[in-house]
Design an enzyme around this catalytic site. Structure first.
Site, PDB file in Angstrom:
ATOM      1  NE  ARG A  21      -4.010   2.312   1.108  1.00 28.13           N
ATOM      2  CZ  ARG A  21      -4.331   3.493  -0.022  1.00 28.13           C
ATOM      3  NH1 ARG A  21      -2.938   3.747  -0.488  1.00 28.13           N
ATOM      4  NH2 ARG A  21      -4.930   4.811   0.403  1.00 28.13           N
ATOM      5  CD  GLN A  41       1.336   1.188   9.046  1.00 32.16           C
ATOM      6  OE1 GLN A  41       0.286   1.552   9.898  1.00 32.16           O
ATOM      7  NE2 GLN A  41       0.718  -0.044   8.357  1.00 32.16           N
ATOM      8  N   GLY A 108      -9.359   1.527   6.936  1.00 29.97           N
ATOM      9  CA  GLY A 108     -10.503   0.883   6.327  1.00 29.97           C
ATOM     10  C   GLY A 108     -10.248  -0.215   5.740  1.00 29.97           C
ATOM     11  CB  THR A 129     -12.516 -16.971  30.078  1.00 27.89           C
ATOM     12  OG1 THR A 129     -13.341 -17.118  28.132  1.00 27.89           O
ATOM     13  CG2 THR A 129     -12.633 -15.627  30.413  1.00 27.89           C
ATOM     14  CD  GLU A 131      -8.494 -26.120  28.148  1.00 23.52           C
ATOM     15  OE1 GLU A 131      -7.664 -26.856  29.405  1.00 23.52           O
ATOM     16  OE2 GLU A 131      -8.741 -27.224  27.759  1.00 23.52           O
ATOM     17  CG  ASP A 133     -10.211 -15.986  33.879  1.00 23.12           C
ATOM     18  OD1 ASP A 133      -9.366 -15.470  34.894  1.00 23.12           O
ATOM     19  OD2 ASP A 133     -10.813 -15.355  33.480  1.00 23.12           O
TER      20      ASP A 133
END
Length: 373
Positions: A21, A41, A108, A129, A131, A133
């Protein structure tokens, strides 16, 4: 681990998209630059890439320990259980945070169903959560560390997980050389000795702080339950600090074992970035305990930025190494050739035009995609 797959996939999409991009540039008459060229970035994505590699090496180590675990040795079983609990919690929390960062790094387009971030976030959310918390699992890791800490004073030696911190813990906690706390030369900040010692110091200090908090609250009206509850913030910090220092240790071992000099150089810089990012995220702790001084903290931030910029040049190759086949990626934004505009057109062209409108949505797409709308 599911988290590892999600992190690798998300990074592959985010980095390949960022590399292809283009937007703006230094002069109007010159070609635009890829958004991976921008510091924001690099600062977003490179630490995540380094941590993903770090978690992979730590997970391999844990699996090896599990396969060779001596079920007749309670301390060996406790070690594997404690490390597995902490590593699961740290990695799933980190993945949850990183998926959002990767999504935002795609602008976007990251919100498009074709980017797959929505599905990944939905799939990953439960991992915090199931196996167990995460907060409870971190308490199990902290409890094992405190048990070993107590044994240090009763038997004068470490066993289990604390063997990985130090055999002279009190010296480690007290060691704050006033020259070293201010020393900011790049070679020092990138040295294995400094990076390991910093994370060891944090873990050791937090073991001591947690133990003292429990001792200070031992007269709580609710007994040990109340004392533990009053110390929970320290205990969670302790477990995270310990897991992160074990991750660094395994990353360093992986670099040492690498025989290809070019690959070893890239891995070493990734290892340095991982460790420095851990320190940067917890600068408040290191400053509070005067392990580093403000000038050194500023130098660490600058070095994280520098390493992120250096590794951006290697980023595409590093995600290519995850080796996702195109049919598994199944995302135009994560395509190997980086031609996301044509790939999106291919995806959309598979569907018929909406008969309720005379407009041609496919024909409008190239301009929309290139503008980032």
């Amino acid at each position: 681990l599911t988290q590892a797959v999600h992190l690798r996939y998300a990074l592959t999409v985010a980095i390949r998209f960022a590399a292809s991009r283009v937007q703006f540039g230094p002069r109007a008459e010159e070609p635009e630059v890829s958004i991976l060229h921008y510091q924001t970035q690099q600062r977003r994505l490179m630490p995540i890439l380094a941590t993903t590699y770090a978690l992979d090496f730590a997970s391999r180590y844990l699996m090896d320990r599990f396969v060779h675990m001596d079920y007749d040795d309670p301390s060996d079983v406790a070690f594997v259980h404690s490390l597995a609990s902490g590593l699961k919690a740290v990695s799933s929390w980190y993945c949850h945070e990183s998926l959002s960062i990767c999504r935002e790094a795609c602008g976007g387009h990251g919100f498009s169903a074709y980017a797959r971030f929505g599905k990944m976030r939905d799939d990953n959310d439960v991992s915090q959560t199931y196996e167990g918390d995460n907060t409870v699992l971190m308490q199990q890791t902290a409890k094992d560390l405190l048990v070993q800490y107590r044994r240090e004073f009763s038997r004068g030696q470490f066993s289990g997980m604390l063997r990985f911190i130090s055999r002279n813990m009190l010296t480690l906690v007290k060691e704050r050389n006033p020259i070293i706390t201010r020393f900011q030369h790049e070679s020092h900040l990138r040295s294995t000795e400094f990076l390991q010692h910093a994370l060891d110091y944090r873990a050791a200090r937090l073991v001591h702080i947690s133990a003292m908090s429990l001792r200070r609250n031992r007269g709580h009206p609710d007994g040990m339950f109340g004392a533990w509850n009053e110390s929970l913030a320290f205990l969670i910090d302790l477990a995270r600090a310990h897991v992160e220092r074990v991750i660094l240790e395994k990353f360093i071992h992986a670099v040492d074992r690498c025989r290809n000099l070019g690959t070893a150089d890239v891995l070493k810089r990734m290892c340095e970035l991982y460790a420095l990012s851990c320190i940067e995220r917890d600068l408040g702790f290191f400053l509070q305990h005067r392990y580093i001084r403000p000038n050194k903290a500023r130098a660490i931030r600058a070095l994280v930025t520098q390493l992120s910029s250096e590794l951006a040049d290697e980023a595409v190759g590093l995600v290519d190494a995850f080796n996702f086949p195109e049919h598994i990626m199944d995302s135009p934004f994560g395509a190997h050739d980086g031609n996301y505009v044509d790939r999106v057109l291919e995806y959309v062209s598979r569907h018929q035009h909406d008969p309720r409108t005379s407009e041609d949505p496919v024909g409008q797409l190239p301009s929309i995609l290139r503008s980032g709308e």
